[in-house]
Design an enzyme around this catalytic site. Structure first.
Site, PDB file in Angstrom:
ATOM      1  N   LYS A 191     -28.800  -3.216  68.203  1.00 35.27           N
ATOM      2  CA  LYS A 191     -28.911  -3.053  69.531  1.00 35.27           C
ATOM      3  C   LYS A 191     -30.292  -3.273  69.969  1.00 35.27           C
ATOM      4  CE  LYS A 191     -26.772   0.884  69.836  1.00 35.27           C
ATOM      5  NZ  LYS A 191     -26.256   1.052  68.720  1.00 35.27           N
ATOM      6  N   GLY A 236     -31.524   8.664  57.908  1.00 36.68           N
ATOM      7  CA  GLY A 236     -31.574   8.272  56.443  1.00 36.68           C
ATOM      8  C   GLY A 236     -30.410   8.435  55.725  1.00 36.68           C
ATOM      9  N   ARG A 237     -29.270   8.778  56.215  1.00 33.98           N
ATOM     10  CA  ARG A 237     -27.714   8.867  55.818  1.00 33.98           C
ATOM     11  C   ARG A 237     -27.374   7.686  55.336  1.00 33.98           C
ATOM     12  NH1 ARG A 237     -24.471  12.443  59.760  1.00 33.98           N
ATOM     13  NH2 ARG A 237     -25.569  11.176  61.220  1.00 33.98           N
ATOM     14  N   ASP A 271     -25.319   1.619  65.290  1.00 39.52           N
ATOM     15  CA  ASP A 271     -26.142   0.876  64.524  1.00 39.52           C
ATOM     16  C   ASP A 271     -25.741  -0.867  64.261  1.00 39.52           C
ATOM     17  OD1 ASP A 271     -27.463   3.159  64.019  1.00 39.52           O
ATOM     18  OD2 ASP A 271     -26.154   3.766  62.493  1.00 39.52           O
ATOM     19  N   THR A 302     -26.183  13.929  64.159  1.00 36.15           N
ATOM     20  CA  THR A 302     -27.658  13.785  63.563  1.00 36.15           C
ATOM     21  C   THR A 302     -28.167  14.985  63.667  1.00 36.15           C
ATOM     22  OG1 THR A 302     -28.224  13.379  65.927  1.00 36.15           O
ATOM     23  CG2 THR A 302     -27.310  11.592  64.558  1.00 36.15           C
ATOM     24  N   GLN A 312     -25.757   4.382  70.313  1.00 35.49           N
ATOM     25  CA  GLN A 312     -24.650   4.790  69.582  1.00 35.49           C
ATOM     26  C   GLN A 312     -23.642   3.637  70.161  1.00 35.49           C
ATOM     27  OE1 GLN A 312     -25.741   7.893  71.802  1.00 35.49           O
ATOM     28  NE2 GLN A 312     -27.143   7.926  70.004  1.00 35.49           N
ATOM     29  N   ARG A 351     -23.915  23.377  83.823  1.00 31.82           N
ATOM     30  CA  ARG A 351     -24.822  23.560  85.130  1.00 31.82           C
ATOM     31  C   ARG A 351     -25.692  24.608  84.737  1.00 31.82           C
ATOM     32  NH1 ARG A 351     -19.642  23.464  89.106  1.00 31.82           N
ATOM     33  NH2 ARG A 351     -19.046  25.087  87.537  1.00 31.82           N
ATOM     34  N   GLY A 355     -31.184   5.518  66.818  1.00 36.55           N
ATOM     35  CA  GLY A 355     -32.463   4.893  66.161  1.00 36.55           C
ATOM     36  C   GLY A 355     -32.318   3.263  66.340  1.00 36.55           C
ATOM     37  N   HIS A 356     -33.205   2.686  66.823  1.00 38.99           N
ATOM     38  CA  HIS A 356     -33.080   1.417  67.209  1.00 38.99           C
ATOM     39  C   HIS A 356     -34.206   0.601  66.362  1.00 38.99           C
ATOM     40  CE1 HIS A 356     -30.679   2.160  71.065  1.00 38.99           C
ATOM     41  NE2 HIS A 356     -30.125   2.711  70.057  1.00 38.99           N
TER      42      HIS A 356
HETATM   43  P1  GDP Z   1     -29.212  -0.107  66.532  1.00 35.72           P
HETATM   44  O1  GDP Z   1     -29.117   1.361  66.350  1.00 35.72           O
HETATM   45  O2  GDP Z   1     -27.888  -0.686  67.029  1.00 35.72           O
HETATM   46  O3  GDP Z   1     -30.277  -0.537  67.213  1.00 35.72           O
HETATM   47  O4  GDP Z   1     -29.218  -0.682  65.019  1.00 35.72           O
HETATM   48  P2  GDP Z   1     -30.151  -0.015  63.691  1.00 35.72           P
HETATM   49  O5  GDP Z   1     -31.196  -0.421  64.003  1.00 35.72           O
HETATM   50  O6  GDP Z   1     -29.992   1.499  63.508  1.00 35.72           O
HETATM   51  O7  GDP Z   1     -29.536  -0.749  62.570  1.00 35.72           O
HETATM   52  C1  GDP Z   1     -29.587  -2.051  62.352  1.00 35.72           C
HETATM   53  C2  GDP Z   1     -30.304  -2.417  61.100  1.00 35.72           C
HETATM   54  O8  GDP Z   1     -30.023  -3.791  60.841  1.00 35.72           O
HETATM   55  C3  GDP Z   1     -31.737  -2.417  61.258  1.00 35.72           C
HETATM   56  O9  GDP Z   1     -32.346  -1.957  60.177  1.00 35.72           O
HETATM   57  C4  GDP Z   1     -32.137  -3.625  61.595  1.00 35.72           C
HETATM   58  O10 GDP Z   1     -33.358  -4.252  61.527  1.00 35.72           O
HETATM   59  C5  GDP Z   1     -31.151  -4.461  60.886  1.00 35.72           C
HETATM   60  N1  GDP Z   1     -30.623  -5.794  61.494  1.00 35.72           N
HETATM   61  C6  GDP Z   1     -30.467  -6.303  62.872  1.00 35.72           C
HETATM   62  N2  GDP Z   1     -29.988  -7.634  62.623  1.00 35.72           N
HETATM   63  C7  GDP Z   1     -30.072  -7.913  61.643  1.00 35.72           C
HETATM   64  C8  GDP Z   1     -29.504  -9.180  60.955  1.00 35.72           C
HETATM   65  O11 GDP Z   1     -28.947 -10.020  61.635  1.00 35.72           O
HETATM   66  N3  GDP Z   1     -29.533  -9.209  59.529  1.00 35.72           N
HETATM   67  C9  GDP Z   1     -29.964  -8.247  58.806  1.00 35.72           C
HETATM   68  N4  GDP Z   1     -30.030  -8.308  57.361  1.00 35.72           N
HETATM   69  N5  GDP Z   1     -30.585  -7.197  59.470  1.00 35.72           N
HETATM   70  C10 GDP Z   1     -30.418  -6.908  60.701  1.00 35.72           C
HETATM   71  P1  IMO Z   2     -27.820   4.100  67.590  1.00 28.62           P
HETATM   72  O1  IMO Z   2     -28.038   4.158  68.766  1.00 28.62           O
HETATM   73  C1  IMO Z   2     -24.669   5.776  64.785  1.00 28.62           C
HETATM   74  C2  IMO Z   2     -23.122   9.629  65.579  1.00 28.62           C
HETATM   75  C3  IMO Z   2     -23.499  10.687  64.257  1.00 28.62           C
HETATM   76  C4  IMO Z   2     -22.326  11.512  64.398  1.00 28.62           C
HETATM   77  C5  IMO Z   2     -21.867  11.536  65.884  1.00 28.62           C
HETATM   78  C6  IMO Z   2     -22.199  12.744  66.501  1.00 28.62           C
HETATM   79  O2  IMO Z   2     -28.594   4.120  66.518  1.00 28.62           O
HETATM   80  O3  IMO Z   2     -26.530   3.227  67.291  1.00 28.62           O
HETATM   81  P2  IMO Z   2     -24.650  13.235  67.681  1.00 28.62           P
HETATM   82  O4  IMO Z   2     -25.784  13.591  66.828  1.00 28.62           O
HETATM   83  O5  IMO Z   2     -24.686  12.146  68.536  1.00 28.62           O
HETATM   84  O6  IMO Z   2     -23.958  14.478  68.147  1.00 28.62           O
HETATM   85  O7  IMO Z   2     -23.691  12.965  66.661  1.00 28.62           O
HETATM   86  O8  IMO Z   2     -22.360  10.254  66.298  1.00 28.62           O
HETATM   87  N1  IMO Z   2     -24.225   9.087  65.789  1.00 28.62           N
HETATM   88  C7  IMO Z   2     -24.684   7.572  65.657  1.00 28.62           C
HETATM   89  N2  IMO Z   2     -24.023   6.808  64.866  1.00 28.62           N
HETATM   90  N3  IMO Z   2     -25.652   5.130  65.425  1.00 28.62           N
HETATM   91  C8  IMO Z   2     -26.254   6.053  66.209  1.00 28.62           C
HETATM   92  O9  IMO Z   2     -27.056   5.732  67.234  1.00 28.62           O
HETATM   93  C9  IMO Z   2     -25.577   7.457  66.452  1.00 28.62           C
HETATM   94  N4  IMO Z   2     -25.918   8.425  67.183  1.00 28.62           N
HETATM   95  C10 IMO Z   2     -25.057   9.313  66.852  1.00 28.62           C
HETATM   96  O10 IMO Z   2     -23.407  10.114  63.062  1.00 28.62           O
HETATM   97  O11 IMO Z   2     -21.123  10.642  63.841  1.00 28.62           O
HETATM   98 MG    MG Z   3     -29.185   2.875  65.165  1.00 29.92          MG
END
Ligand code: GDP
Ligand code: IMO
Ligand code: MG
Length: 429
Positions: free
Chosen positions: A17, A303-304, A14, A130, A225, A144, A41-42
């Site tokens: 990316k 949503g956690r 998170d 998740t 991740q 396998r 979740g990107h």
């Molecule tokens: P990812 O999984 O690495 O793609 O990241 P997520 O989307 O799960 O979480 C990143 C969160 O931060 C999202 O809600 C983005 O919209 C938000 N975000 C990304 N860059 C920035 C930033 O520079 N500032 C703020 N305030 N939010 C950001």
């Molecule tokens: P993005 O790509 C943050 C975490 C879960 C848990 C562990 C194992 O959005 O950064 P899983 O369901 O993969 O077996 O869970 O990994 N986890 C993440 N944490 N961002 C993610 O993806 C994650 N995908 C899995 O919370 O701790």
């Molecule tokens: Mg994410």
């Protein structure tokens, strides 16, 4: 720009990316996912419009770009089709842009049931997955016995293999976990729908990537991740079940590692983690809550609430090592705007020793005490700033210190969720 670029998370996921991949896709022809599944979740924000992608690569909004799911990705046909339909409803030509490895492993309902039962049985030691069935799907692959995308092309054979697999998993579910068995028919229906919708998208990914590279096309590999959730190098067993680090690019896509040019570690200006496992710089009190609130730190998939803490340079050093990072992309700088004082963890103290990189033993990591240095906050808004010079001096100093201490230069700084809210410190055209 380099011909090939890897963009991956350097913390516990998170990091932002999705935003960075979307931003850099402007300059490339292919965006490739190589691991993970719909546990990811990107988030993309374009002109205020927010979109969350789980399986589909974050380049999907760009015309002229092919988005690829490599064989290292685990694919829930149901989740993928739902996500495709959401995008198609928004007018995005997903069928033109998306291609899928015929060798990718499927995530099916018995994986989800096993994931949930295992977590329940672990009680307080649960990983906090998740709940998407990701771990059990990778287990089947390694054992396998997995069903793969190409199995959808012959549904009679698919049904035969499914019967064997269900026999085995239903025994575990009913006898070991005392849970209900998973029915065969709904899975066969899902497979039929998946064949109809996805058969035309299946390709030989290594062949496509090799040809694209030869034709001088530019390729971005999108990690899911983060490095510290890597199955081999992360905080085991509190990890995901794939190789999230740069080594996973070659195995998960079939692209030769000799041709990887640059590796960008997406890194928050602080740290977060979802689920269980050690987190030395975690802030459980007021400041942690402030960061969570301002940063809207809630999982994009489940949503956690995310746990929040100070920037951990010890963890980042490990990440830089594991990934041979060329650059850092620092995100969410603006979230720290209101803080009077900002801390950076430079070392750990544990068992009378000082640690510059984290111990490999996760139990020991849980006992580590962070050593902090303190920096004055800037206490003004950086939101949406697009040039280095416009940043408050204290923010510049903080960022310079992060780069210095991790020994990786900063390529870009993100100052807001929107694609446009970014400072580019190096040219990627
Ligand atoms: P990812 O999984 O690495 O793609 O990241 P997520 O989307 O799960 O979480 C990143 C969160 O931060 C999202 O809600 C983005 O919209 C938000 N975000 C990304 N860059 C920035 C930033 O520079 N500032 C703020 N305030 N939010 C950001
Ligand atoms: P993005 O790509 C943050 C975490 C879960 C848990 C562990 C194992 O959005 O950064 P899983 O369901 O993969 O077996 O869970 O990994 N986890 C993440 N944490 N961002 C993610 O993806 C994650 N995908 C899995 O919370 O701790
Ligand atoms: Mg994410």
């Amino acid at each position: 720009m380099a011909k090939t670029m890897v963009i991956l998370g350097s913390q516990w996921g998170d990091e932002g990316k999705g935003k960075i991949v979307d931003l850099l896709t402007e300059h490339v022809q292919l965006v490739v996912r190589f691991q993970g599944g719909h546990n990811a979740g990107h988030t993309l924000v374009i002109d205020g419009m927010r979109m969350v992608l789980h399986l589909i690569p974050s380049g999907i909004l760009h015309a002229g770009v092919k988005c690829i799911l490599g064989q290292g990705v685990v694919i829930s046909p149901r989740a993928l089709i739902e996500e495709m339909d959401l995008l198609i409803a928004k007018g995005i030509p997903v069928m033109d842009r998306l291609r899928i490895s015929s060798a990718a492993t499927l995530v099916l309902p018995y994986h989800v049931a096993l994931d949930k039962m295992r977590e329940q049985a672990q009680g307080s030691k649960a990983v906090g997955t998740t709940g998407r069935g990701i771990g059990p799907a990778y287990e089947d692959k390694i054992a396998r016995r997995a069903l793969r995308m190409m199995d959808l092309l012959n549904l009679d054979k698919f049904a035969e293999k499914l019967d064997e697999i269900l026999d085995y998993h239903n025994f575990v579910l009913t006898q070991y976990y005392q849970a209900p068995a998973i029915a065969r028919e709904p899975i066969l229906q899902e497979a039929e729908m998946a064949r109809e919708r996805l058969a035309g998208l299946m390709i030989d990914v290594p062949a496509l990537l090799a040809k694209s590279y030869q034709n001088n096309e530019k390729i971005v590999f999108e990690g899911a991740q983060g490095a510290l959730l890597d199955i081999d190098h992360g905080t085991y067993p509190y990890v995901t079940s794939s190789n999230t680090t740069a080594g996973g690019v070659a195995t998960g896509s079939g692209f030769g590692p000799r041709f990887l040019d640059e590796i960008i570690g997406v890194t928050k200006a602080y740290c977060t983690r979802v689920g269980g496992g050690p987190f030395p710089t975690e802030l459980k009190e007021e400041i942690g809550q402030h960061i969570a609130k301002v940063g809207q730190e809630f999982g994009a998939t489940t949503g956690r609430p995310r746990r929040c803490g100070w920037f951990d340079a010890v963890a980042l050093r490990r990440s830089a090592q594991l990934n041979s990072l060329s650059w850092l992309a620092i995100t969410k700088l603006d979230v720290l705007d209101e803080l009077k004082e900002i801390k950076i963890c430079t070392q750990y103290q544990c068992q009378g020793k000082t640690w510059d990189v984290p111990p490999l033993d996760t139990e020991l990591l849980g006992q580590c005490e962070p050593v902090y240095e303190s920096w004055p906050g800037w206490e003004e808004s950086t939101r949406g700033i697009k040039t280095w010079e416009a940043l408050p001096l204290n923010a510049q100093k903080y960022l310079k210190r992060l780069a210095e201490i991790v020994e990786v230069p900063i390529a870009m700084v993100s100052t807001g969720a929107d694609r446009k809210e970014t400072i580019m410190l190096t040219k990627f055209e």
